[in-house]
Structures are given as structure tokens and as C-alpha cells.
Scaffold this motif. Structure first.
Motif, short mmCIF file in Angstrom:
data_model
loop_
_atom_site.label_atom_id
_atom_site.label_comp_id
_atom_site.label_asym_id
_atom_site.label_seq_id
_atom_site.Cartn_x
_atom_site.Cartn_y
_atom_site.Cartn_z
N VAL A 114 36.28 37.86 39.83
CA VAL A 114 36.82 36.99 40.84
C VAL A 114 37.72 37.78 42.00
CG1 VAL A 114 37.90 34.92 41.51
CG2 VAL A 114 36.46 34.86 39.49
N ARG A 115 37.23 37.82 43.19
CA ARG A 115 38.12 38.74 44.10
C ARG A 115 38.98 37.84 44.92
NH1 ARG A 115 37.20 43.13 41.45
NH2 ARG A 115 34.98 43.95 41.15
N SER A 116 38.70 36.66 45.27
CA SER A 116 39.65 36.11 46.30
C SER A 116 39.41 34.64 45.82
CB SER A 116 39.40 36.30 47.80
OG SER A 116 37.94 35.74 47.81
N SER A 117 40.31 33.80 46.38
CA SER A 117 40.17 32.15 46.23
C SER A 117 39.01 31.57 47.09
CB SER A 117 41.36 31.52 46.75
OG SER A 117 41.41 31.77 48.14
N LYS A 118 38.08 32.68 47.79
CA LYS A 118 36.84 32.02 48.43
C LYS A 118 35.66 31.88 47.48
CE LYS A 118 38.36 33.90 52.87
NZ LYS A 118 38.05 34.99 53.70
#
Length: 448
Positions: A114-118
């Protein structure tokens, strides 16, 4: 219309982001920090349940759970006439530890990359707290129906490995804390009232070393004998020598030139922690004459009627529980000043979310703001793995690293626990020594 609005608000609190659970109770905070604190709360909740279950009065009542104690059933998969009520607290803690470990392993797997809250999975990390609680409860209930078989003996080694790794994580956090502490006070000394800050550093350094020396003397007095107890003498002496070595290395001129902020404060804190781990290891020596704190728990005999069936609150376990609480909280809120530590712990400072913070403050809302739109501020999977290791560590701590012996009549302390703790203390000292000499060994690397 107002009723519909209230219903949607309640649903969002169950399924939305973490801070909704804290609306109006806390000031605005980072979404990432609140989520980590809530996962840590789940870990503490499971720990509390384990402690309650191992209390003698509660332990005696666990046999009423359907299928959990069949009297003359099987222990470790062997049919025997052992009264299993003597091991109920031990069994309950192991199953609670398994449930917490499975819970955090599940989230570690689904949060990979998971790289970002997007990422849609970030919403699962930061929300749905009511359903997460139901999942934890469901796993816990299922864990209590695990048949004995080889579960206890196999899960013991999982706990040993996990505890070893968590002790190393504790030491990494301790090194980071000590370096940050020293740098802060030295920076304050340079800005003004230098004598006062330097005096404070000297006082704490002296307290840590004095406590360590007193503890080592007590270890020699209580855990060794003039004749015999050779293992205890050797282990205490080796760790004493290693602590003296790292303390001397920390103030060498070349080390000071490469790392001006390194010094005896950090070394004294590492020494104190090493002495604690040594004490904890000696408390597991299975020889009664060399270990006055050894607990012998018979499953039969008159002693069982007059003594608690299970007790974990000996001094090493209490200290271990306190360190566990502090370290897990530190994992949840930490953000190191040191890039190398951030890389090691897979944590980074993220400037994302600054606009959200300003909006939250200006609007006066008591909620968390999304600070991970451009990138996560910590590795979700690694965080859950840390909590998994913490769950295994507290499981072993509450059971004193004991397990049923081959005769299935007594809960004993194996030598495995002693050597795992001692090896973890050696690995920790070597890790700290590496942080001191690394700039000299690898001069082309940036260790700022």
C-alpha cells in the motif's frame, strides 16, 4: 431528514476513518497516528484479557468453557490422566496469543504494497473499526476450540522466535530513543545554560550505570553459588565484559569524531537494558539451586491446593510487561529524527496532509486528517508484523516461557528460553556496537 443524517453519521463512525471514533474527544491528529494507536489498543485489549484469564481465581473457572477442559483428556496430543485444570491459564494465554497473532498477520498480508491513502486497502487500514473488533472476537472464539494435539509445543517455538525478534526491535527503539535524548540535551546545552544540561546528562548516566552495577552484583549473589551454577556465572560475566567494551568504544576519539553525539548516556542505557535481559534469562534457568525465582507448577499433589495454579507476576515479568507497553506505544507514535533508523523501521516523515491539517485546525473540527494522500508515513505491513511479534512476546512473558514437561505433570522452564534471551542480548549489543563503528567501516555511506 435529521434522523437520516444521524444514521449516516453513525454508519460512518463504524465504517469510516479512525478519528470518527474520537469525534469531539481529542484534538485534530494525523490519520496514520490514530490508526496505529487503535490497532495498539486492540493488542492491549487482548493482553488484558490474557492477564485476566491467568489470574488464579478466573483460571479455575475456565474448565466451564465447552470442550476447553475434558479432565482426563489429552495434553500435547498424548492421552493422560492429568487434571487439565492445572494448565488452563497457560492454554488460555497461548490461544489468546494465537488469536492476536493471526489477526495482525491477516492485516499484514492484505496491506502489502500500500503506497498511499488513495489505495482502496488504505480505507480498510484506517476504518471499519467495529468490524475489525468483530473479526478479532471471532478469531479468539475459534482459537479456544483448537484441539490440544501438538498445538502447545509447536506454538511455543513460534513464540520463542517472535519474542527474540521483538527483543531486538525493543533494542532498536531504545538506541533511537537514547540518541534522540542525547542530541536534544546537547542541542539545549549549546543554546544556553550549558552547565545545567551537561550536569543532567552526567546525573542520568551515573544513575543508569549505578543501577546496572547494583543489578549485576545482585545477579551474582542470588543466581550463582560459590560452588556450581557455572552457567549463570559465565553468562553474567560475558555480558558484563561486553557492556564494558561498548561503553569504552562509545567514547573513543575516532568514534567521537565520526559521531559527536554518541557518548556514555546511550551506552549506559543499553547496558541497563542488557542487564535486564540477562536477569530475565537467569530467571528461566531450570535449576532450583541456581534460580530462587523458579516456579514449579505441579499438576498433582497437595501443593496445588494451597498455591496458585499459575502465576506470572514475578519481577522480571512485570518489568517485561512495562517495557512491552512503552515500546508498543513508541512504535505507534514514533517518528525518528534519524534517517537510518527510519529506513530500518520502515518509517518516514511525510509532508503530505499539511493542507488537510490546516483545514482541520481552521474549521475547529476534532478529527483526524488524511496525511497520506501522497505517500504512507509508515509501512502498513511492517507495522502489523511488529504488533504480531509483540503479541508473541507478551504471550511468552505471561507464561514465563514455561511449557509442560515430557511427563506432562509439571510446567517447567526450558533452557531454550535462557539461550534465546541471552543470544538476543548479545545480538543487541553487537547491533549497538555496529551503530558506533559503521561510519568508520563504511566511510562512503551517510550515517548522519
Amino acid at each position: 431528514a435529521s434522523n437520516v443524517g444521524m444514521l449516516s453519521l453513525q454508519v460512518s463512525c463504524l465504517c469510516g476513518s479512525a478519528p470518527c471514533l474520537l469525534c469531539g474527544c481529542c484534538p485534530s491528529a494525523k490519520n496514520s497516528t490514530v490508526s496505529r494507536l487503535l490497532f495498539t489498543f486492540f493488542l492491549f485489549l487482548g493482553t488484558l484479557v490474557s492477564i485476566i484469564m491467568i489470574i488464579p481465581g478466573v483460571e479455575k473457572e475456565l474448565h466451564k468453557l465447552p470442550g476447553f477442559c475434558e479432565g482426563s483428556g489429552s495434553v500435547l496430543g498424548v492421552q493422560t490422566h492429568v487434571d487439565c485444570r492445572s494448565f488452563l491459564g497457560h492454554k488460555a494465554v497461548y490461544r489468546m496469543g494465537f488469536a492476536m497473532a493471526a489477526f495482525f498477520f491477516f492485516f499484514a498480508v492484505i496491506m502489502v504494497c500500500v503506497r498511499s491513502s488513495k489505495d482502496p486497502r488504505a480505507a480498510v487500514q484506517n476504518g471499519f473499526w467495529f468490524f475489525k473488533f468483530l473479526v478479532l472476537v471471532g478469531i479468539t472464539v475459534g482459537a479456544f476450540y483448537i484441539p490440544d494435539g501438538a498445538f502447545t509445543s509447536v506454538w511455543f517455538y513460534f513464540g520463542v522466535v517472535g519474542s527474540f525478534l521483538f527483543i531486538l526491535i525493543q533494542l532498536v527503539l531504545l538506541i533511537d530513543f537514547a540518541h534522540s535524548w542525547s542530541q536534544l540535551w546537547l542541542r539545549n546545552a549549546n543554546e544556553g545554560n550549558a552547565k545545567g544540561w551537561y550536569a543532567a546528562l552526567c546525573v542520568f548516566t551515573f544513575i543508569f550505570y549505578a543501577t546496572s552495577v547494583a543489578a549485576i552484583v545482585l545477579l551474582y549473589v542470588y543466581y550463582t553459588k560459590p560452588e556450581g551454577c557455572t552457567e549463570g556465572k559465565v553468562l553474567v560475566s560475558i555480558n558484563l565484559i561486553l557492556c564494558l567494551v561498548v561503553s569504552a568504544v562509545s567514547i573513543l576519539p575516532k568514534i567521537q569524531d565520526a559521531q559527536p553525539h554518541s557518548g556514555l548516556l546511550q551506552a549506559s542505557l543499553i547496558t541497563l537494558y542488557t542487564v535486564y535481559v540477562t536477569w530475565s534469562a537467569l530467571a528461566n534457568v531450570p535449576t532450583q539451586t541456581c534460580n530462587p525465582t523458579l516456579l514449579v507448577r505441579n499438576s498433582t499433589g497437595s501443593e496445588t491446593a494451597t498455591q496458585p495454579l499459575t502465576t506470572w507476576w514475578d519481577a522480571p515479568s512485570i518489568v517485561g510487561l512495562i517495557i512491552f507497553i512503552l515500546c508498543t506505544l513508541f512504535i505507534s507514535v514514533r517518528s525518528s529524527d534519524h534517517p537510518q533508523v527510519n529506513k530500518l523501521m520502515l518509517t518516514e516523515e511525510s509532508a503530505a496532509g499539511a493542507g488537510s491539517e490546516a483545514t482541520a485546525v481552521e474549521s475547529g473540527l476534532h478529527r483526524a486528517y488524511d496525511n497520506e494522500q501522497d505517500g504512507v508515513s509508515y509501512n502498513y505491513t511492517f507495522f502489523h508484523l511488529c504488533l504480531l511479534l509483540a503479541a508473541l512476546y507478551i504471550m511468552m512473558t505471561l507464561t514465563n516461557w514455561y511449557r509442560p514437561d515430557e511427563s506432562l505433570q509439571v510446567l517447567t522452564s526450558p533452557w531454550t528460553a535462557v539461550w534465546v534471551k541471552i543470544c538476543s542480548s548479545w545480538a543487541g549489543l553487537l547491533l549497538y556496537l555496529w551503530t558506533l563503528v559503521a561510519p568508520l567501516v563504511l566511510p562512503d555511506r551517510d550515517f548522519s
